[in-house]
Design an enzyme around this catalytic site. Structure first.
Site, short mmCIF file in Angstrom:
data_model
loop_
_atom_site.label_atom_id
_atom_site.label_comp_id
_atom_site.label_asym_id
_atom_site.label_seq_id
_atom_site.Cartn_x
_atom_site.Cartn_y
_atom_site.Cartn_z
CB THR A 1 83.88 67.47 2.10
OG1 THR A 1 84.98 68.38 2.16
CG2 THR A 1 83.15 67.28 3.34
CE LYS B 1 75.40 72.86 -1.83
NZ LYS B 1 75.55 72.91 -0.78
CD GLU C 1 78.66 74.67 -0.98
OE1 GLU C 1 78.88 74.27 -2.17
OE2 GLU C 1 78.18 74.01 -0.13
CE LYS D 1 72.32 73.61 0.81
NZ LYS D 1 72.94 74.15 2.22
P1 NAP Z 1 85.28 69.48 -2.21
O1 NAP Z 1 85.63 68.80 -0.65
O2 NAP Z 1 85.93 70.72 -2.95
O3 NAP Z 1 85.28 68.37 -3.33
C1 NAP Z 1 85.37 68.43 -4.65
C2 NAP Z 1 86.08 67.28 -5.26
O4 NAP Z 1 85.78 67.26 -6.76
C3 NAP Z 1 87.58 67.31 -5.21
O5 NAP Z 1 88.08 65.80 -4.97
C4 NAP Z 1 88.13 67.64 -6.37
O6 NAP Z 1 89.32 66.98 -6.82
C5 NAP Z 1 86.87 67.53 -7.67
N1 NAP Z 1 86.77 68.32 -8.57
C6 NAP Z 1 86.14 69.47 -8.29
N2 NAP Z 1 86.22 70.09 -9.70
C7 NAP Z 1 86.78 69.25 -10.57
C8 NAP Z 1 87.14 69.17 -11.91
N3 NAP Z 1 86.67 70.24 -12.76
N4 NAP Z 1 87.36 68.19 -12.59
C9 NAP Z 1 87.67 67.10 -11.72
N5 NAP Z 1 87.55 66.86 -10.53
C10 NAP Z 1 87.11 68.13 -9.75
O7 NAP Z 1 83.76 69.81 -2.27
P2 NAP Z 1 82.55 69.06 -1.48
O8 NAP Z 1 82.42 69.78 -0.05
O9 NAP Z 1 82.80 67.71 -1.28
O10 NAP Z 1 81.36 69.35 -2.21
C11 NAP Z 1 81.03 68.66 -3.26
C12 NAP Z 1 79.37 68.75 -3.76
O11 NAP Z 1 78.52 68.56 -2.89
C13 NAP Z 1 79.12 70.41 -4.06
O12 NAP Z 1 78.29 70.63 -5.02
C14 NAP Z 1 78.78 70.84 -2.72
O13 NAP Z 1 77.72 71.95 -2.67
C15 NAP Z 1 78.00 69.72 -2.31
N6 NAP Z 1 77.47 69.62 -0.91
C16 NAP Z 1 78.74 69.60 0.09
C17 NAP Z 1 78.28 69.50 1.25
C18 NAP Z 1 79.31 69.56 2.30
O14 NAP Z 1 79.00 69.30 3.59
N7 NAP Z 1 80.59 69.69 2.19
C19 NAP Z 1 76.95 69.14 1.75
C20 NAP Z 1 75.78 69.10 0.70
C21 NAP Z 1 76.41 69.24 -0.53
P3 NAP Z 1 90.63 67.22 -5.80
O15 NAP Z 1 90.60 66.63 -4.76
O16 NAP Z 1 91.75 66.48 -6.73
O17 NAP Z 1 90.95 68.75 -6.05
N1 HSE Z 2 78.00 74.62 2.66
C1 HSE Z 2 76.81 74.01 2.78
C2 HSE Z 2 76.17 74.34 3.82
C3 HSE Z 2 76.91 72.43 2.50
O1 HSE Z 2 76.95 74.66 4.87
O2 HSE Z 2 75.09 74.15 4.33
C4 HSE Z 2 75.58 71.64 2.72
O3 HSE Z 2 74.86 72.00 1.54
#
Ligand code: NAP
Ligand code: HSE
Length: 338
Positions: free
Chosen positions: A19, A111, A196, A211
């Site tokens: 994402t 976080k 998450e 957070k």
């Molecule tokens: P996500 O959609 O699950 O994406 C994670 C990515 O990392 C995927 O591309 C996955 O690969 C790759 N990955 C995970 N573990 C791996 C490993 N061990 N080795 C290699 N690649 C790996 O997660 P996300 O929502 O983008 O969130 C990412 C981070 O940002 C997290 O720390 C989350 O808490 C933070 N965050 C998210 C948001 C939000 O709104 N989503 C907002 C703020 C912060 P594949 O695609 O090949 O599976």
């Molecule tokens: N899962 C988190 C939320 C992503 O819903 O706020 C942003 O940190």
């Protein structure tokens, strides 16, 4: 390590293309010209770490950039900045440490990592003359980390209060306004990329606790971890609870609070009934809002999307901009234009 950026190109190693990672790729493409005009630098993604290179992606990237080897990213001489958006703690900590120790700057949205290991990582960065940024770790697009770290760094703060989890706010909003079930609302939040990878962290209040511990550490200049936060999530809330609150002209929100009480700081996350007229009661869907109270200025409030691909990516891109501006000022960096 002395880093050489060729022809004012700063090389990015992207850990994760989910994402947030796909939002970073997209937004970086959109802002490239402005970045060049304002900093004199182009940012190029050199390598991308994923788990499954065959997976369909939300953005188009050259398959040649994808790798399942962290080493290929972390040891690529063309990678000067590592953007960590894989999530989790164990591997993320290892990769971020390796990046900082090898002279690469790090931008992370993680976080979980910052709440538990932020102090250690900052110390390693200091020792290696590298920089660690984490604006995207709290409250999505809202620049609250920068506000606490820089704008309010010298003034005395009394309290930080707000809604810092988009998923739970989305669920509570949907349940109250559309009477959908908890499970349906959570599913929708997952589909939209707010939740998450393990949504238990969201609904149990743990994500908000992480957070709040980060915000409290910055606001009160001490190290707090999630263990210092009294946490209650939203899993026990029923439609009836929300309706009962509505009948009393109240709205239930998951509210995080860090308040100074003499020498002590009390940090909590809990579902809280608010009068419908309260500004936090108006914060809907995945939006977040944070109040900061200080002696010198009274009350300030920050509002915006707290989760999702592009809002979170915009915080990452903001960190990249800050990094490049600090680099232009010659601070702590030895990136040399080729
Ligand atoms: P996500 O959609 O699950 O994406 C994670 C990515 O990392 C995927 O591309 C996955 O690969 C790759 N990955 C995970 N573990 C791996 C490993 N061990 N080795 C290699 N690649 C790996 O997660 P996300 O929502 O983008 O969130 C990412 C981070 O940002 C997290 O720390 C989350 O808490 C933070 N965050 C998210 C948001 C939000 O709104 N989503 C907002 C703020 C912060 P594949 O695609 O090949 O599976
Ligand atoms: N899962 C988190 C939320 C992503 O819903 O706020 C942003 O940190």
């Amino acid at each position: 390590m002395t880093m050489k950026a060729h022809a004012n190109i700063i090389g990015i190693g992207l850990l994760g293309l989910g994402t947030v990672g796909s939002g970073v790729v997209r937004l970086l493409g959109d802002v490239q010209e402005r970045l060049l005009a304002k900093t004199g630098w182009r940012a190029e993604i050199k390598r991308i770490l994923v788990r499954d290179p065959q997976k369909e992606r939300r953005v188009q990237v050259s398959p040649a950039l994808l790798t399942t080897s962290a080493q290929e990213v972390l040891e690529d001489p063309e990678v000067h900045v590592v953007v960590e958006v894989i999530g989790g703690v164990c591997e993320a900590r290892e990769y971020v440490l390796r990046a900082l120790q090898s002279g690469r700057h790090v931008i992370t949205a993680n976080k979980d990592l910052i709440a538990e290991y932020g102090e250690e990582l900052q110390e390693v960065a200091r020792r290696h003359g590298t920089l660690l940024f984490y604006e995207a770790a709290v409250a999505g697009a809202i620049p609250i980390i920068r506000t606490l770290k820089q704008s309010f760094s010298l003034v005395s703060l009394q309290e930080v209060l707000g809604i810092v989890n988009g998923t739970t706010n989305f669920i509570l909003t949907k349940m109250a306004a559309e009477r959908v079930s908890f499970a349906e609302a959570l599913q929708e939040a997952q589909r939209l990329g707010y939740a998450e990878a393990d949504p238990h962290a969201d609904v149990s209040g743990l994500d908000a606790a992480r957070k709040m511990s980060i915000l409290a550490s910055l606001a009160f200049d001490r190290v707090f971890t999630p263990a210092d936060v009294r946490v209650e999530g939203i899993t026990h809330l029923t439609q009836e609870d929300l309706e009962r609150a509505a009948a009393e002209d109240q709205v239930i929100k998951l509210v995080g609070r860090a308040v100074r009480n003499g020498d002590r700081v009390e940090i909590s996350v809990a579902p809280t009934p608010l009068p419908r007229s309260h500004p936090l009661a108006q914060v809907s869907g995945c939006y977040n809002a944070v109040y900061v109270y200080g002696d010198a200025f009274g009350e300030t409030m920050y509002y915006g999307p707290g989760a999702g691909s592009l809002p979170t990516a915009s915080a990452v891109i903001g960190d990249l901009f800050t990094l490049l501006v600090r680099q232009e000022a010659g601070e702590a960096l030895d990136v040399v234009a080729g």
